[in-house]
Write a protein that holds these residues in place. Structure first.
Motif, PDB file in Angstrom:
ATOM      1  N   HIS A  46      -0.781 -11.997 -13.362  1.00  0.00           N
ATOM      2  CA  HIS A  46      -0.039 -11.021 -12.483  1.00  0.00           C
ATOM      3  C   HIS A  46       0.772 -10.174 -13.113  1.00  0.00           C
ATOM      4  CE1 HIS A  46       3.368 -10.120  -9.579  1.00  0.00           C
ATOM      5  NE2 HIS A  46       2.626 -10.154  -8.699  1.00  0.00           N
ATOM      6  N   ARG A  57      -3.516  -5.443 -11.352  1.00  0.00           N
ATOM      7  CA  ARG A  57      -3.420  -5.157  -9.857  1.00  0.00           C
ATOM      8  C   ARG A  57      -3.126  -3.748  -9.664  1.00  0.00           C
ATOM      9  NH1 ARG A  57       1.099  -7.128 -10.908  1.00  0.00           N
ATOM     10  NH2 ARG A  57       2.873  -6.724  -9.623  1.00  0.00           N
ATOM     11  N   TYR A  87      -4.424 -10.568  -8.848  1.00  0.00           N
ATOM     12  CA  TYR A  87      -2.991 -11.168  -8.498  1.00  0.00           C
ATOM     13  C   TYR A  87      -2.654 -12.402  -9.608  1.00  0.00           C
ATOM     14  CZ  TYR A  87       0.977 -13.441  -6.317  1.00  0.00           C
ATOM     15  OH  TYR A  87       2.158 -13.825  -5.947  1.00  0.00           O
ATOM     16  N   TRP A 109      -4.520  -8.378  -3.253  1.00  0.00           N
ATOM     17  CA  TRP A 109      -5.392  -8.599  -4.707  1.00  0.00           C
ATOM     18  C   TRP A 109      -5.991  -9.985  -4.864  1.00  0.00           C
ATOM     19  CZ3 TRP A 109       0.596  -7.849  -4.710  1.00  0.00           C
ATOM     20  CH2 TRP A 109       0.660  -6.523  -4.931  1.00  0.00           C
ATOM     21  N   ARG A 110      -6.839 -10.046  -3.845  1.00  0.00           N
ATOM     22  CA  ARG A 110      -7.702 -11.246  -4.060  1.00  0.00           C
ATOM     23  C   ARG A 110      -9.003 -10.809  -3.412  1.00  0.00           C
ATOM     24  NH1 ARG A 110      -2.578 -13.082  -3.056  1.00  0.00           N
ATOM     25  NH2 ARG A 110      -1.726 -14.886  -4.171  1.00  0.00           N
TER      26      ARG A 110
END
Length: 486
Positions: free
Chosen positions: A469, A474, A358, A335-336
């Motif tokens: 988050h 995500r 994230y 998630w980056r």
């Protein structure tokens, strides 16, 4: 984990042994808070948590192979026999004490280099890059995911062995003094500070306190301090450093001024960055330069590349090897800025999913949006931003979300969906800046966002998912990234 007897563990954590016949003969080689990872010679840490209590899983852990428990209270098996345990007042504090003992023993045994990385954004990406740079040099330990706090750091240390050459520690903080505590635990040789932003500003009480806390790493690293010359609050930490400083910067400066700098930076059509790494050579004339192309998407990752290169350089890796290993290196944590191409009306009209959800703060939000704007402009495709709330911003949260809404409009993002009541000010900011009609929409829930996107997305769109988050975007990004629509 290095081998430790039950007696040694009890001594390290100032705990009381219970239910262990011979604590000097019982040797433990693995430690974790997850009962599902247990195996013979394992230590199960019965840590109380936000959702459940580890003490509930002691019998499961022992049945799976654990031979000792670190617990906050005495417990017995179904037959009334005491569980073999070390009893402490606070299991999390004890984890830190055990980690400190392990680091000390590793350092005394071998030439292990402990590296600490902190900053308001970019820690995990920099950690991943650095691990790839150092692994060919010798056994390297780096955190799983974003393990960077009072629990995550000990869990990382527990995976180290006596032969570990590099121990990389990601250091997060949500209150003053957190970095100092982690430095006491792991005693870093090299400390790198990436940037100071507004993440967790609400808990800290302001950006100045964030800078004060991040700078604790600059004070306590013993061999080298790696600082970002592009960030005024980070560069000011030079006055607090007690070890030699290596700078990294986005532009070359006078010869010898920085350890590592970037030159001739160019963003490719797919969002990756091409640049020249410039290394100064202390004690030598001239500088060494190497061209490299990152596998990461977005200009903001240049800072992370430079930070990882500077740390590796000071850890003894040759500049030519640094450039070669960075070439094509993409993200290894989830998630980056994860990019996925999915069929949406035919493969020739794929939709691009960029999942960067994230975590989020104003700085990382702006950089992700800027990347989306460049990608959509350069590829003549429609850019769609799906934005959730930035949490833990304190009393400035509404204002910061409002300002981000203004940024969305100024970057000419084609279509923006704002998700969640905590992010409503972002929507209002976009409206106030001059976005009317269908360009910006707001929904209250992730489920509503999914329904809206299924109607609104078109073949060829580039879709960015970005939020803190716990907002859950995500997972929505993952859902779309694994689908195909013909």
């Amino acid at each position: 984990m290095i081998d430790l007897t039950a007696a040694e563990i009890a001594r390290a954590v100032s705990g009381r042994l219970r239910g262990v016949e011979d604590p000097h003969q019982l040797t433990l080689t693995h430690a974790d808070t997850d009962s599902r990872t247990m195996r013979p010679s394992a230590l199960f840490i019965a840590k109380p948590g936000e959702v459940t209590d580890g003490h509930r899983f002691i019998d499961n852990a022992l049945a799976a192979g654990a031979e000792l428990v670190l617990a906050e209270r005495e417990t017995d098996d179904p037959s009334g026999n005491p569980h073999p345990a070390v009893i402490v007042d606070d299991a999390i504090v004890a984890m830190g004490m055990l980690a400190q003992e392990i680091v000390t023993r590793i350092k005394n045994h071998s030439a292990t280099t402990v590296i600490g990385i902190t900053g308001s954004a970019g820690k995990t990406t920099t950690k991943d890059l650095l691990a790839a740079l150092l692994a060919p040099e010798g056994p390297t330990i780096a955190p799983q995911g974003s393990y960077n706090g009072e629990v995550g750091v000990p869990l990382t240390v527990f995976t180290a062995e006596l032969e570990t050459r590099y121990l990389i520690i990601e250091m997060g903080a949500d209150a003053p003094g957190n970095i100092r505590d982690l430095c006491t635990m792991v005693q870093p040789h090299i400390g790198a500070v990436l940037m100071v932003g507004t993440a967790h500003a609400g808990k800290f009480g302001g950006a100045d306190k964030i800078a004060q806390t991040k700078g604790e790493l600059a004070e306590l690293a013993t061999d080298h301090v790696i600082l970002n010359a592009d960030d005024a609050q980070v560069s000011a930490m030079a006055e607090r450093a007690s070890a030699p400083i290596t700078w990294f910067a986005s532009e070359p400066a006078a010869e010898g001024a920085y350890g590592v700098a970037a030159d001739a930076v160019r963003q490719l059509p797919d969002g990756r960055m091409e640049l020249t790494l410039v290394f100064d050579q202390p004690g030598k004339q001239g500088q060494t330069e190497f061209r490299t192309t990152s596998g990461l998407i977005g200009a903001h990752h240049v800072t992370n590349l430079l930070a990882a290169a500077a740390v590796a350089y000071r850890a003894g890796v040759a500049p030519s090897n640094i450039a070669a290993r960075l070439d094509g290196l993409g993200p290894s944590s989830r998630w980056r800025m994860e990019r996925t191409e999915i069929s949406w009306g035919g493969q020739q009209d794929a939709v691009t999913i960029v999942n960067d959800a994230y975590n989020a703060n104003p700085e990382s939000m702006r950089e992700a949006l800027r990347t989306l704007a460049i990608l959509s402009r350069d590829n003549q495709r429609r850019g769609v931003a799906v934005l959730g709330p930035m949490l833990e911003l304190g009393e400035e949260s509404v204002w910061l979300h409002h300002k981000l809404g203004e940024t969305v409009v100024r970057l000419n993002i084609d279509l923006t969906l704002v998700v969640g009541k905590e992010a409503y000010a972002l929507y209002r900011g976009a409206i106030a800046e001059g976005s009317w009609g269908s360009e910006v929409q707001w929904v209250a829930t992730v489920d509503e966002a999914e329904s809206w996107l299924r109607t609104a997305l078109q073949p060829g769109d580039i879709v960015l998912f970005k939020s803190s988050h716990s907002a859950g975007l995500r997972l929505l990004g993952d859902k779309f990234a694994t689908e195909e629509r013909n």
